[in-house]
Motif scaffolding. Structure first.
Motif, short mmCIF file in Angstrom:
data_model
loop_
_atom_site.label_atom_id
_atom_site.label_comp_id
_atom_site.label_asym_id
_atom_site.label_seq_id
_atom_site.Cartn_x
_atom_site.Cartn_y
_atom_site.Cartn_z
N PHE A 56 -4.85 0.26 5.75
CA PHE A 56 -3.83 0.44 4.97
C PHE A 56 -2.21 0.69 5.43
CE2 PHE A 56 -1.95 4.15 2.37
CZ PHE A 56 -2.13 3.75 0.94
N LEU A 64 -7.50 9.24 3.22
CA LEU A 64 -6.32 8.58 2.98
C LEU A 64 -5.26 9.47 2.54
CD1 LEU A 64 -6.44 4.89 1.73
CD2 LEU A 64 -4.81 6.56 1.03
N LEU A 93 -1.40 9.44 4.19
CA LEU A 93 -0.10 9.09 3.49
C LEU A 93 0.88 10.19 3.22
CD1 LEU A 93 1.21 7.02 1.73
CD2 LEU A 93 -0.02 7.49 -0.10
N ARG A 104 4.58 10.18 4.55
CA ARG A 104 5.83 10.68 3.47
C ARG A 104 6.50 11.59 4.04
NH1 ARG A 104 2.08 10.03 -1.79
NH2 ARG A 104 2.60 7.96 -2.24
N VAL A 145 8.17 3.29 -0.15
CA VAL A 145 8.40 2.81 -1.50
C VAL A 145 7.12 2.10 -2.19
CG1 VAL A 145 9.46 0.53 -2.47
CG2 VAL A 145 10.45 1.84 -0.35
N ARG A 146 6.15 1.63 -1.60
CA ARG A 146 4.85 1.30 -1.96
C ARG A 146 3.78 1.12 -0.60
NH1 ARG A 146 3.31 -4.14 -1.68
NH2 ARG A 146 5.13 -5.62 -0.51
N THR A 147 2.57 0.96 -1.10
CA THR A 147 1.62 0.80 0.00
C THR A 147 0.83 -0.40 -0.13
OG1 THR A 147 -0.09 1.99 -1.29
CG2 THR A 147 1.27 3.52 0.19
N LEU A 177 -3.17 -2.21 0.34
CA LEU A 177 -4.71 -2.11 0.88
C LEU A 177 -5.27 -3.56 1.61
CD1 LEU A 177 -7.44 -0.34 1.03
CD2 LEU A 177 -7.85 -1.25 -1.34
N ILE A 178 -5.71 -3.46 2.70
CA ILE A 178 -6.16 -4.41 3.36
C ILE A 178 -7.72 -4.74 3.02
CG2 ILE A 178 -6.19 -6.20 5.26
CD1 ILE A 178 -3.37 -5.59 4.27
N LEU A 186 -0.56 6.59 -4.85
CA LEU A 186 -0.28 5.90 -3.48
C LEU A 186 0.79 4.92 -3.55
CD1 LEU A 186 -4.14 4.93 -2.43
CD2 LEU A 186 -2.72 7.16 -2.17
N GLY A 187 1.16 4.61 -4.60
CA GLY A 187 2.17 3.65 -4.77
C GLY A 187 1.47 2.09 -4.32
N LEU A 188 0.16 2.09 -4.72
CA LEU A 188 -0.65 0.96 -4.62
C LEU A 188 -0.48 0.17 -5.75
CD1 LEU A 188 -2.49 -0.45 -2.33
CD2 LEU A 188 -4.18 0.89 -3.19
N TRP A 189 0.62 -0.61 -5.92
CA TRP A 189 0.83 -1.23 -7.20
C TRP A 189 -0.36 -2.21 -7.58
CZ3 TRP A 189 6.68 -2.82 -5.76
CH2 TRP A 189 7.34 -1.63 -5.38
N ASP A 190 -1.04 -2.93 -6.84
CA ASP A 190 -1.84 -3.91 -7.19
C ASP A 190 -3.35 -3.42 -7.26
OD1 ASP A 190 -2.46 -3.93 -4.43
OD2 ASP A 190 -2.21 -6.11 -4.10
N ARG A 211 -11.12 -3.67 -5.80
CA ARG A 211 -10.73 -3.43 -3.98
C ARG A 211 -11.51 -2.43 -3.74
NH1 ARG A 211 -5.93 -5.47 -3.00
NH2 ARG A 211 -6.69 -5.30 -1.00
#
Lengths: 300, 300
Positions: A181, A238, A242, A246, A257-259, A261-262, B278-282, B287
């Motif tokens: 992450f 998680l 996070l 922050r 700004v954004r995160t 996930l791998i 999370l700001g996890l846009w996609d 996932r």
């Protein structure tokens, strides 16, 4: 019982080899390829498989055979540490499986890789037979180039006592699900990302089970990144990691700004996210209508 | 194609009737009862069903027959407005279904309730044939007690032009998924909950598709509640409504302690929650490793 496996190959560029790796796991009943990503910079690729133990082991033997046949470590260069053509094969328990189940599957694979492909096998993490091999970084120390010297004093758990000439050796092990992450900070200052990573990661005083590194993603993203692995999920969920990122980012006058996930996250992580950020204490997956329908269907 | 239906019955106390309602939907292949809750105060119960259209309509005819046979509105009192023994039957499209699909299923049920149970049927929401019947509250105006007078001027869409003597009439209609969601405030002051509800709800200047009411939950919870229905999800996602409740609560010196989900939320809402907080846009459901496995399994 379902097990996930995420084999890593020391090839991220040659389209034919990548295609051959993919094809080798197709058409095996009971095993599914969820993903396959190649990284030309790291010169490395990662496949995500899930399946029943027997089918999964069969798929991993087949894909490892392709890797051994096609990848020559003597001509391989990349920034990522590696000891083998198929470098590491982690196993993760999915629904209905335990960590000991994943260990037992990892051992079945190790025996076959040693016997059928003449690969030296080092068991790591939960599969480790020696405590100093629990940590994958320790197993990879010296990399492929240092492998022959190292193995002369430190033989593998199964398989030949010398490295495979072109394919090296392989690390095989079971571990808990890991969440990979990344958080992007609204700054160009890499030192800020380093300070935040240091505050969050376990080894420098941060959260249990959190690994964190600052990554210079300015060229591609225009800002820096804190890259995290949550290796002891759900002990450290998680949202806690996070939230701390922050808070720490704010101390240095910036923000997340954004995160990113791998790979994948387990449903249990999603439950935690909903509980945490909504304050919906009793939420679980069966409050999702699609899950409730599926549960009803399965039980009927 | 899967449709959800949430029939409401004007009975929340008599254990035998509640049991008969539950039993009536059992053993029908292709339809599943996800939940059934009775509220003795409201003297009302709510069943959640999901299934293939034909099986679902069959289950709803059967449970409505039990309701008509066992519930007598002439002897029913409760705080919740109602016009019938089976008072309202909403239909919601689930995965693979659209709102027009749900409308078409609602009409199939309406025809059968009229023909087989002699129930007057009013189509509401997306199923409405007259614009003034879109709003369920308008369909219920005057309740069971005022139904005969009202129907003399305002006949139903299908079925007898007079109310069923003991079972009244029924509102049947398709709607989008609705999220019923409550936020508890850290205060004993009901006026604060009223101000927050007013700021959030659409009808008094708040968010599109949000209905909100202050509820006095001090006796049972020791604090007040803002009770919300998100009726136009995903136009107004849950995180936006909750964030506004939090901001408004803060204006009055209080905060959201915890929240409560009534019934179920769609997976799409969970996706929104993860993306937003999370700001996890996609992020999307694939996932989640369990969903990815399921998708792979379904496609194989």
């Amino acid at each position: 019982m379902w097990i996930e496996s995420i084999p890593n190959f020391s090839e991220g560029r040659d389209a034919e080899t990548l295609e051959a790796l993919k094809r080798s796991v197709e058409g095996i009943p009971g095993v599914y390829r969820l993903g396959f990503e190649a990284d030309p910079d790291h010169h490395r690729s990662v496949m995500t498989l899930a399946g029943e133990p027997t089918a999964l082991v069969e798929a991993l033997v087949r894909v490892s055979r392709v890797a051994v046949e096609r990848i020559d470590l003597r001509r391989h260069q990349g920034t990522h540490p590696r000891i083998g053509a198929v470098d590491v094969i982690p196993f993760v328990p999915l629904s209905g499986a335990s960590l000991p189940d994943a260990v037992s599957v990892s051992r079945r694979l190790g025996e076959r890789l040693a016997a059928e492909l003449q690969l030296p096998v080092f068991y790591y993490e939960a599969s480790a037979l020696k405590p100093e091999r629990k940590n994958l970084a320790a197993v990879r120390r010296g990399q492929f180039e240092g492998l022959a010297d190292r193995m002369a004093k430190d033989p593998p758990d199964v398989g030949p006592i010398r490295p495979h000439p072109s394919a090296g050796a392989v690390a095989v092990g079971a571990r808990r699900p890991l969440i990979a992450f990344n958080a992007y900070l609204d700054t160009q200052d890499l030192a800020v990302a380093e300070r935040v990573a240091r505050a969050v990661r376990h080894s420098s005083g941060g959260l249990a089970g959190v690994k964190a590194l600052a990554m210079d993603t300015r060229p591609s993203q225009g800002m820096v990144q804190v890259s995290m692995n949550l290796v002891d999920y759900p002990t450290t969920p998680l949202p806690r990691a996070l939230d701390l990122v922050r808070v720490e980012a704010q101390r240095w006058g910036t923000r997340v700004v954004r995160t990113e996930l791998i790979g994948f996250m387990p449903m249990a992580a999603v439950e935690d996210i909903v509980r945490h950020y909504l304050g919906l204490w009793d939420f679980d997956r069966f409050r999702i209508v699609e899950e409730a329908v599926r549960q009803a269907t399965d039980q009927s």
